[in-house]
Design a protein around this motif. Structure first.
Motif, PDB file in Angstrom:
ATOM      1  N   SER A  63      -5.903  28.923   0.307  1.00  0.00           N
ATOM      2  CA  SER A  63      -5.196  28.586   1.548  1.00  0.00           C
ATOM      3  C   SER A  63      -6.173  28.271   2.679  1.00  0.00           C
ATOM      4  O   SER A  63      -5.890  27.439   3.545  1.00  0.00           O
ATOM      5  CB  SER A  63      -4.258  29.718   1.950  1.00  0.00           C
ATOM      6  OG  SER A  63      -4.978  30.918   2.135  1.00  0.00           O
ATOM      7  N   GLU A  64      -7.333  28.914   2.668  1.00  0.00           N
ATOM      8  CA  GLU A  64      -8.356  28.630   3.683  1.00  0.00           C
ATOM      9  C   GLU A  64      -8.958  27.243   3.474  1.00  0.00           C
ATOM     10  O   GLU A  64      -9.218  26.514   4.429  1.00  0.00           O
ATOM     11  CB  GLU A  64      -9.448  29.711   3.633  1.00  0.00           C
ATOM     12  CG  GLU A  64     -10.540  29.525   4.639  1.00  0.00           C
ATOM     13  CD  GLU A  64     -10.092  29.660   6.087  1.00  0.00           C
ATOM     14  OE1 GLU A  64     -10.923  29.434   6.971  1.00  0.00           O
ATOM     15  OE2 GLU A  64      -8.916  29.978   6.366  1.00  0.00           O
ATOM     16  N   ILE A  65      -9.143  26.865   2.230  1.00  0.00           N
ATOM     17  CA  ILE A  65      -9.664  25.524   1.929  1.00  0.00           C
ATOM     18  C   ILE A  65      -8.626  24.475   2.323  1.00  0.00           C
ATOM     19  O   ILE A  65      -8.965  23.430   2.884  1.00  0.00           O
ATOM     20  CB  ILE A  65     -10.057  25.405   0.435  1.00  0.00           C
ATOM     21  CG1 ILE A  65     -11.073  26.502   0.066  1.00  0.00           C
ATOM     22  CG2 ILE A  65     -10.601  24.028   0.134  1.00  0.00           C
ATOM     23  CD1 ILE A  65     -12.294  26.591   0.960  1.00  0.00           C
ATOM     24  N   VAL A  69      -9.189  21.412   5.253  1.00  0.00           N
ATOM     25  CA  VAL A  69      -8.888  20.013   4.946  1.00  0.00           C
ATOM     26  C   VAL A  69      -7.825  19.490   5.904  1.00  0.00           C
ATOM     27  O   VAL A  69      -7.963  18.417   6.487  1.00  0.00           O
ATOM     28  CB  VAL A  69      -8.437  19.848   3.472  1.00  0.00           C
ATOM     29  CG1 VAL A  69      -7.862  18.460   3.222  1.00  0.00           C
ATOM     30  CG2 VAL A  69      -9.600  20.112   2.533  1.00  0.00           C
ATOM     31  N   GLU A  70      -6.782  20.276   6.090  1.00  0.00           N
ATOM     32  CA  GLU A  70      -5.669  19.870   6.948  1.00  0.00           C
ATOM     33  C   GLU A  70      -6.112  19.682   8.404  1.00  0.00           C
ATOM     34  O   GLU A  70      -5.705  18.733   9.075  1.00  0.00           O
ATOM     35  CB  GLU A  70      -4.562  20.923   6.879  1.00  0.00           C
ATOM     36  CG  GLU A  70      -3.233  20.461   7.363  1.00  0.00           C
ATOM     37  CD  GLU A  70      -2.148  21.434   6.937  1.00  0.00           C
ATOM     38  OE1 GLU A  70      -1.126  20.964   6.427  1.00  0.00           O
ATOM     39  OE2 GLU A  70      -2.335  22.660   7.109  1.00  0.00           O
ATOM     40  N   GLU A  71      -6.970  20.559   8.877  1.00  0.00           N
ATOM     41  CA  GLU A  71      -7.458  20.481  10.256  1.00  0.00           C
ATOM     42  C   GLU A  71      -8.658  19.552  10.398  1.00  0.00           C
ATOM     43  O   GLU A  71      -9.215  19.432  11.482  1.00  0.00           O
ATOM     44  CB  GLU A  71      -7.800  21.882  10.766  1.00  0.00           C
ATOM     45  CG  GLU A  71      -6.593  22.776  10.915  1.00  0.00           C
ATOM     46  CD  GLU A  71      -6.938  24.173  11.409  1.00  0.00           C
ATOM     47  OE1 GLU A  71      -8.095  24.410  11.816  1.00  0.00           O
ATOM     48  OE2 GLU A  71      -6.036  25.020  11.391  1.00  0.00           O
ATOM     49  N   ARG A  72      -9.059  18.961   9.297  1.00  0.00           N
ATOM     50  CA  ARG A  72     -10.190  18.025   9.265  1.00  0.00           C
ATOM     51  C   ARG A  72     -11.466  18.631   9.854  1.00  0.00           C
ATOM     52  O   ARG A  72     -12.188  18.003  10.627  1.00  0.00           O
ATOM     53  CB  ARG A  72      -9.837  16.723   9.967  1.00  0.00           C
ATOM     54  CG  ARG A  72      -8.675  16.003   9.296  1.00  0.00           C
ATOM     55  CD  ARG A  72      -8.436  14.639   9.914  1.00  0.00           C
ATOM     56  NE  ARG A  72      -7.234  14.042   9.394  1.00  0.00           N
ATOM     57  CZ  ARG A  72      -7.182  13.282   8.305  1.00  0.00           C
ATOM     58  NH1 ARG A  72      -8.255  13.059   7.607  1.00  0.00           N
ATOM     59  NH2 ARG A  72      -6.041  12.762   7.920  1.00  0.00           N
ATOM     60  N   LEU A  73     -11.734  19.870   9.468  1.00  0.00           N
ATOM     61  CA  LEU A  73     -12.939  20.553   9.910  1.00  0.00           C
ATOM     62  C   LEU A  73     -14.147  20.194   9.067  1.00  0.00           C
ATOM     63  O   LEU A  73     -15.262  20.593   9.372  1.00  0.00           O
ATOM     64  CB  LEU A  73     -12.729  22.078   9.874  1.00  0.00           C
ATOM     65  CG  LEU A  73     -11.656  22.618  10.805  1.00  0.00           C
ATOM     66  CD1 LEU A  73     -11.515  24.116  10.631  1.00  0.00           C
ATOM     67  CD2 LEU A  73     -11.975  22.268  12.254  1.00  0.00           C
ATOM     68  N   LYS A  77     -14.651  13.599   0.963  1.00  0.00           N
ATOM     69  CA  LYS A  77     -13.827  12.547   0.362  1.00  0.00           C
ATOM     70  C   LYS A  77     -12.370  12.961   0.185  1.00  0.00           C
ATOM     71  O   LYS A  77     -11.509  12.126   0.005  1.00  0.00           O
ATOM     72  CB  LYS A  77     -14.423  12.137  -0.982  1.00  0.00           C
ATOM     73  CG  LYS A  77     -15.768  11.468  -0.832  1.00  0.00           C
ATOM     74  CD  LYS A  77     -16.368  11.094  -2.159  1.00  0.00           C
ATOM     75  CE  LYS A  77     -17.736  10.478  -1.933  1.00  0.00           C
ATOM     76  NZ  LYS A  77     -18.435  10.220  -3.170  1.00  0.00           N
ATOM     77  N   VAL A  78     -12.103  14.255   0.238  1.00  0.00           N
ATOM     78  CA  VAL A  78     -10.745  14.767   0.116  1.00  0.00           C
ATOM     79  C   VAL A  78     -10.123  14.704   1.511  1.00  0.00           C
ATOM     80  O   VAL A  78     -10.503  15.447   2.409  1.00  0.00           O
ATOM     81  CB  VAL A  78     -10.744  16.215  -0.425  1.00  0.00           C
ATOM     82  CG1 VAL A  78      -9.338  16.764  -0.479  1.00  0.00           C
ATOM     83  CG2 VAL A  78     -11.396  16.255  -1.802  1.00  0.00           C
ATOM     84  N   LYS A  79      -9.169  13.791   1.690  1.00  0.00           N
ATOM     85  CA  LYS A  79      -8.629  13.518   3.018  1.00  0.00           C
ATOM     86  C   LYS A  79      -7.296  14.194   3.310  1.00  0.00           C
ATOM     87  O   LYS A  79      -6.831  14.175   4.436  1.00  0.00           O
ATOM     88  CB  LYS A  79      -8.463  12.001   3.220  1.00  0.00           C
ATOM     89  CG  LYS A  79      -9.757  11.222   3.096  1.00  0.00           C
ATOM     90  CD  LYS A  79     -10.732  11.619   4.167  1.00  0.00           C
ATOM     91  CE  LYS A  79     -11.991  10.777   4.071  1.00  0.00           C
ATOM     92  NZ  LYS A  79     -13.084  11.299   4.855  1.00  0.00           N
ATOM     93  N   SER A  80      -6.669  14.788   2.303  1.00  0.00           N
ATOM     94  CA  SER A  80      -5.370  15.422   2.526  1.00  0.00           C
ATOM     95  C   SER A  80      -5.212  16.618   1.590  1.00  0.00           C
ATOM     96  O   SER A  80      -5.928  16.744   0.592  1.00  0.00           O
ATOM     97  CB  SER A  80      -4.238  14.422   2.284  1.00  0.00           C
ATOM     98  OG  SER A  80      -4.163  14.100   0.911  1.00  0.00           O
ATOM     99  N   VAL A  81      -4.263  17.466   1.931  1.00  0.00           N
ATOM    100  CA  VAL A  81      -3.986  18.635   1.104  1.00  0.00           C
ATOM    101  C   VAL A  81      -3.478  18.201  -0.268  1.00  0.00           C
ATOM    102  O   VAL A  81      -3.816  18.813  -1.283  1.00  0.00           O
ATOM    103  CB  VAL A  81      -2.994  19.580   1.813  1.00  0.00           C
ATOM    104  CG1 VAL A  81      -2.542  20.701   0.893  1.00  0.00           C
ATOM    105  CG2 VAL A  81      -3.623  20.156   3.073  1.00  0.00           C
ATOM    106  N   SER A  82      -2.708  17.114  -0.323  1.00  0.00           N
ATOM    107  CA  SER A  82      -2.228  16.652  -1.631  1.00  0.00           C
ATOM    108  C   SER A  82      -3.401  16.182  -2.498  1.00  0.00           C
ATOM    109  O   SER A  82      -3.405  16.426  -3.706  1.00  0.00           O
ATOM    110  CB  SER A  82      -1.171  15.559  -1.486  1.00  0.00           C
ATOM    111  OG  SER A  82      -1.689  14.449  -0.815  1.00  0.00           O
ATOM    112  N   ASN A  83      -4.412  15.546  -1.889  1.00  0.00           N
ATOM    113  CA  ASN A  83      -5.619  15.186  -2.642  1.00  0.00           C
ATOM    114  C   ASN A  83      -6.351  16.438  -3.119  1.00  0.00           C
ATOM    115  O   ASN A  83      -6.861  16.476  -4.247  1.00  0.00           O
ATOM    116  CB  ASN A  83      -6.580  14.348  -1.808  1.00  0.00           C
ATOM    117  CG  ASN A  83      -6.113  12.945  -1.571  1.00  0.00           C
ATOM    118  OD1 ASN A  83      -6.284  12.432  -0.471  1.00  0.00           O
ATOM    119  ND2 ASN A  83      -5.530  12.300  -2.564  1.00  0.00           N
TER     120      ASN A  83
END
Length: 97
Positions: A63-65, A69-73, A77-83
């Motif tokens: 969930s932290e990862i 990703v979601e907050e773009r911190l 190359k992984v641009k979204s939670v679905s990716n």
């Protein structure tokens, strides 16, 4: 542990991850996010990602990862939670073989 322990299908046939009890080690996070260990270390140093120490190992809640990703911190190359979810499923599939 099998992929079924971490994922299931919803009524639309889409994969749904059960992320609440998934913990990842540094090398796993790096493989899933397609980053190097030093990048992850910098995030820890800057307090942008929380982690747990288990002896000498560092582990992260899935969930932290998802959050970083979601907050773009992180620039990766992984641009979204679905990716992220798809990379995780691919990772599981390749490690189970």
């Amino acid at each position: 542990m099998s992929a079924n322990d971490h994922a299931s299908f919803n009524n639309n046939g889409q994969i749904v991850l059960k992320t609440e009890h998934i913990y990842l080690e540094t090398h796993e996070v790096c493989q899933i996010l397609l980053i190097c260990p030093r990048t992850l270390s910098r995030l820890r140093d800057k307090k942008k990602v929380t982690y747990l120490r288990k002896g000498t190992r560092i582990i992260y809640r899935f969930s932290e990862i998802e959050r970083i990703v979601e907050e773009r911190l992180i620039c990766c190359k992984v641009k979204s939670v679905s990716n992220l979810h798809m990379n995780y499923i691919n990772y599981l599939t390749n490690t189970i073989k």
